[in-house]
Scaffold this active site. Structure first.
Site, PDB file in Angstrom:
ATOM      1  NE  ARG A 143      -4.068   1.884   2.223  1.00 12.84           N
ATOM      2  CZ  ARG A 143      -4.417   2.623   3.278  1.00 12.84           C
ATOM      3  NH1 ARG A 143      -3.814   2.445   4.455  1.00 12.84           N
ATOM      4  NH2 ARG A 143      -5.369   3.518   3.170  1.00 12.84           N
ATOM      5  CG  HIS A 192      -8.355  -3.724  -1.344  1.00  8.93           C
ATOM      6  ND1 HIS A 192      -9.351  -2.787  -1.447  1.00  8.93           N
ATOM      7  CD2 HIS A 192      -7.209  -3.012  -1.151  1.00  8.93           C
ATOM      8  CE1 HIS A 192      -8.836  -1.566  -1.324  1.00  8.93           C
ATOM      9  NE2 HIS A 192      -7.545  -1.681  -1.162  1.00  8.93           N
ATOM     10  CG  ASN A 248      -1.445   8.762   3.419  1.00  8.15           C
ATOM     11  OD1 ASN A 248      -1.965   7.836   2.786  1.00  8.15           O
ATOM     12  ND2 ASN A 248      -0.702   9.691   2.846  1.00  8.15           N
ATOM     13  CG  HIS A 255      -1.546   5.417  -0.033  1.00 11.63           C
ATOM     14  ND1 HIS A 255      -2.267   5.840   1.053  1.00 11.63           N
ATOM     15  CD2 HIS A 255      -2.359   4.528  -0.673  1.00 11.63           C
ATOM     16  CE1 HIS A 255      -3.457   5.247   1.076  1.00 11.63           C
ATOM     17  NE2 HIS A 255      -3.524   4.434   0.045  1.00 11.63           N
TER      18      HIS A 255
HETATM   19  C1  HEM Z   1      -9.387   1.124  -5.986  1.00 11.33           C
HETATM   20  C2  HEM Z   1      -9.285   2.123  -5.121  1.00 11.33           C
HETATM   21  C3  HEM Z   1      -8.799   1.890  -3.731  1.00 11.33           C
HETATM   22  C4  HEM Z   1      -9.414   2.305  -2.599  1.00 11.33           C
HETATM   23  C5  HEM Z   1     -10.710   3.103  -2.511  1.00 11.33           C
HETATM   24  C6  HEM Z   1      -8.638   1.822  -1.490  1.00 11.33           C
HETATM   25  C7  HEM Z   1      -8.936   2.051  -0.164  1.00 11.33           C
HETATM   26  C8  HEM Z   1      -8.360   1.388   0.899  1.00 11.33           C
HETATM   27  C9  HEM Z   1      -8.760   1.520   2.274  1.00 11.33           C
HETATM   28  C10 HEM Z   1      -9.855   2.443   2.779  1.00 11.33           C
HETATM   29  C11 HEM Z   1      -8.002   0.678   2.998  1.00 11.33           C
HETATM   30  C12 HEM Z   1      -8.083   0.448   4.509  1.00 11.33           C
HETATM   31  C13 HEM Z   1      -7.224   1.467   5.233  1.00 11.33           C
HETATM   32  C14 HEM Z   1      -7.491   1.491   6.725  1.00 11.33           C
HETATM   33  O1  HEM Z   1      -8.611   1.197   7.125  1.00 11.33           O
HETATM   34  O2  HEM Z   1      -6.565   1.837   7.481  1.00 11.33           O
HETATM   35  C15 HEM Z   1      -7.097   0.022   2.097  1.00 11.33           C
HETATM   36  C16 HEM Z   1      -6.177  -0.915   2.470  1.00 11.33           C
HETATM   37  C17 HEM Z   1      -5.262  -1.461   1.597  1.00 11.33           C
HETATM   38  N1  HEM Z   1      -5.071  -1.095   0.274  1.00 11.33           N
HETATM   39 FE1  HEM Z   1      -6.338  -0.022  -0.853  1.00 11.33          FE
HETATM   40  N2  HEM Z   1      -7.564   1.137  -1.956  1.00 11.33           N
HETATM   41  C18 HEM Z   1      -7.611   1.154  -3.324  1.00 11.33           C
HETATM   42  C19 HEM Z   1      -6.671   0.635  -4.188  1.00 11.33           C
HETATM   43  C20 HEM Z   1      -5.525   0.011  -3.767  1.00 11.33           C
HETATM   44  C21 HEM Z   1      -4.396  -0.276  -4.618  1.00 11.33           C
HETATM   45  C22 HEM Z   1      -4.288   0.115  -6.085  1.00 11.33           C
HETATM   46  C23 HEM Z   1      -3.483  -0.920  -3.841  1.00 11.33           C
HETATM   47  C24 HEM Z   1      -2.115  -1.429  -4.186  1.00 11.33           C
HETATM   48  C25 HEM Z   1      -1.618  -1.469  -5.404  1.00 11.33           C
HETATM   49  C26 HEM Z   1      -4.062  -1.048  -2.522  1.00 11.33           C
HETATM   50  C27 HEM Z   1      -3.487  -1.729  -1.479  1.00 11.33           C
HETATM   51  C28 HEM Z   1      -4.048  -1.836  -0.225  1.00 11.33           C
HETATM   52  C29 HEM Z   1      -3.572  -2.761   0.786  1.00 11.33           C
HETATM   53  C30 HEM Z   1      -2.504  -3.813   0.590  1.00 11.33           C
HETATM   54  C31 HEM Z   1      -4.325  -2.509   1.946  1.00 11.33           C
HETATM   55  C32 HEM Z   1      -4.158  -3.170   3.329  1.00 11.33           C
HETATM   56  C33 HEM Z   1      -3.065  -2.421   4.077  1.00 11.33           C
HETATM   57  C34 HEM Z   1      -2.732  -2.956   5.463  1.00 11.33           C
HETATM   58  O3  HEM Z   1      -3.291  -3.955   5.922  1.00 11.33           O
HETATM   59  O4  HEM Z   1      -1.874  -2.317   6.094  1.00 11.33           O
HETATM   60  N3  HEM Z   1      -5.268  -0.447  -2.510  1.00 11.33           N
HETATM   61  N4  HEM Z   1      -7.321   0.484   0.826  1.00 11.33           N
END
Ligand code: HEM
Ligand SMILES: *[C@@H]1O[C@H](CO)[C@@H](O)[C@H](O)[C@H]1NC(C)=O
Ligand SMILES: *[C@@H]1O[C@H](CO)[C@@H](O)[C@H](O)[C@H]1NC(C)=O
Ligand SMILES: *[C@@H]1O[C@H](CO)[C@@H](O)[C@H](O)[C@H]1NC(C)=O
Length: 324
Positions: A64, A195, A96, A68
């Site tokens: 992630r 995800h 973030n 970002h």
């Molecule tokens: C499509 C649009 C996307 C949205 C709206 C989105 C939104 C989010 C949100 C809200 C979270 C949870 C954060 C939290 O609650 O602290 C999350 C987690 C995550 N996102 Fe996305 N995301 C998107 C695309 C992506 C992309 C493109 C990647 C990587 C290439 C990604 C990788 C991740 C990962 C791996 C997590 C888990 C992180 C952890 O457990 O520390 N996301 N995302």
């Protein structure tokens, strides 16, 4: 004779300029560190493997971070800069704050690299390689990471707030958020497969489990115990309810079962009638296709406006701009 020596000089001059300022310096290359820091890639990989073996979620967090970083004025390590009295970074941006993690792992990779080849490997490249190594450590397929990014001396809180897509977006909002970074809808669907690993906080999925109808009822009920209708904002649930520590295609099976955790996740599948539904089914049925498309989309994401050549710097400490 005279004219031919002038011709030769012109050739040399042109060659010199081409080498230093031509397209070659603006292009990333997978062999960028092969002579300047031959152990760079193995150093990053072993640190990622050790962090992931301590805590599998760290693989998700590192993936992630690269996203970002890249979506905010390009892959330039800006996401890693700390706030100071006279510098505002991106860490407190809405998407973030209290959410990004893995900074300590990046610090430790950077300090290992500084001890073997000081001032050579950028923080932006560390993020790109760590993202790939994380996916592989959690069971995904590999891709070759183009290298040679340099680090920014600036960051943008406002760009972080506006360029990172919100989990409350509709399908058309997701399509336009990715399209504004040059991605096709297909690439957006592939990148969302990230995800399949990691966790999210109650505050980002609460409305979905209490107020949405396109959610499996038993799944919604099971999440409510962990995420009350008010309070408990930071309680975590897995983005993939089945295998959140394995990089597989279960994310897409979940969507077909109305078990996407975020509103934005479930937007990619609407019971067979949505414009991205067939791609979700294809990835569910054929994980290899997902892996291939994911790797290619990650390479494209890693190419977002890198600083190269003499732009930017190689930070000594990923958290701050070099002094002097
Ligand atoms: C499509 C649009 C996307 C949205 C709206 C989105 C939104 C989010 C949100 C809200 C979270 C949870 C954060 C939290 O609650 O602290 C999350 C987690 C995550 N996102 Fe996305 N995301 C998107 C695309 C992506 C992309 C493109 C990647 C990587 C290439 C990604 C990788 C991740 C990962 C791996 C997590 C888990 C992180 C952890 O457990 O520390 N996301 N995302
Ligand atoms: C910014 O603040 C730091 C202390 O946090 C100080 O060392 C540095 O000189 C300041 N830089 C500028 C440009 O004012
Ligand atoms: C970031 O989170 C902290 C709590 O850890 C909070 O005090 C602060 O107000 C938040 N900053 C922003 C800009 O939301
Ligand atoms: C659900 O929707 C109602 C009516 O719009 C609203 O009052 C309530 O705050 C929402 N609940 C959640 C958890 O989003």
């Amino acid at each position: 004779m005279v004219s031919s020596s002038i011709y030769l000089k012109l050739c040399f001059t042109f060659f010199f300029f081409w080498i230093h300022y031509g397209p070659a310096s603006a292009q990333l290359s997978s062999t960028f560190y092969s002579s300047s820091c031959p152990k760079a890639l193995s150093t990053i990989k072993s640190a990622v493997n050790s962090a992931v073996s301590k805590e599998r979620r760290m693989g998700a967090s590192l993936l992630r971070l690269h996203f970002h970083d890249c979506f905010v004025n390009g892959c330039d390590g800006s996401v890693l800069l700390d706030d100071t009295a006279n510098f505002t970074g991106e860490k407190t941006a809405g998407p973030n704050n209290n959410s990004l993690r893995g900074f300590d792992v990046v610090d430790s990779i950077k300090s290992n690299l500084e001890s073997i080849c000081p001032g050579v490997v950028s923080c932006a490249d560390i993020l790109a390689v760590a993202a790939r190594d994380s996916v592989v450590a959690l069971g995904g397929s590999t891709w070759t990471v183009p290298l040679g990014r340099r680090d920014s001396t600036t960051a943008s809180l406002s760009a972080a707030n506006s360029n990172i897509p919100s989990p409350f977006l509709s399908l058309s909002g997701l399509i336009s958020a990715f399209s504004s970074k040059g991605f096709t809808t297909k690439e957006m669907v592939a990148l969302s497969g990230s995800h399949t690993i990691g966790m999210a906080k109650c505050s980002v999925y609460r409305t979905r489990i209490y107020n949405e109808t396109n959610i499996n009822p038993a799944y919604a009920t099971s999440l409510k115990s962990n995420c009350p209708s008010s309070g408990g904002d930071n309680t975590l649930s897995p983005l993939d309810a089945t295998t959140s520590t394995v990089f597989d295609s279960a994310y897409y099976s979940n969507l077909i079962n109305n078990k996407g955790l975020l509103h934005s996740d479930q937007q990619l599948y609407s019971g067979g009638s949505g414009s991205t539904d067939s791609q979700v089914r294809a990835y569910r049925n054929n994980p290899t296709t997902f892996f291939t498309d994911f790797g290619n989309a990650m390479i494209k994401m890693g190419n977002l406006s890198p600083l190269t050549g003499t732009n930017g710097q190689i930070r000594t400490n990923c958290r701050k701009v070099n002094s002097g």
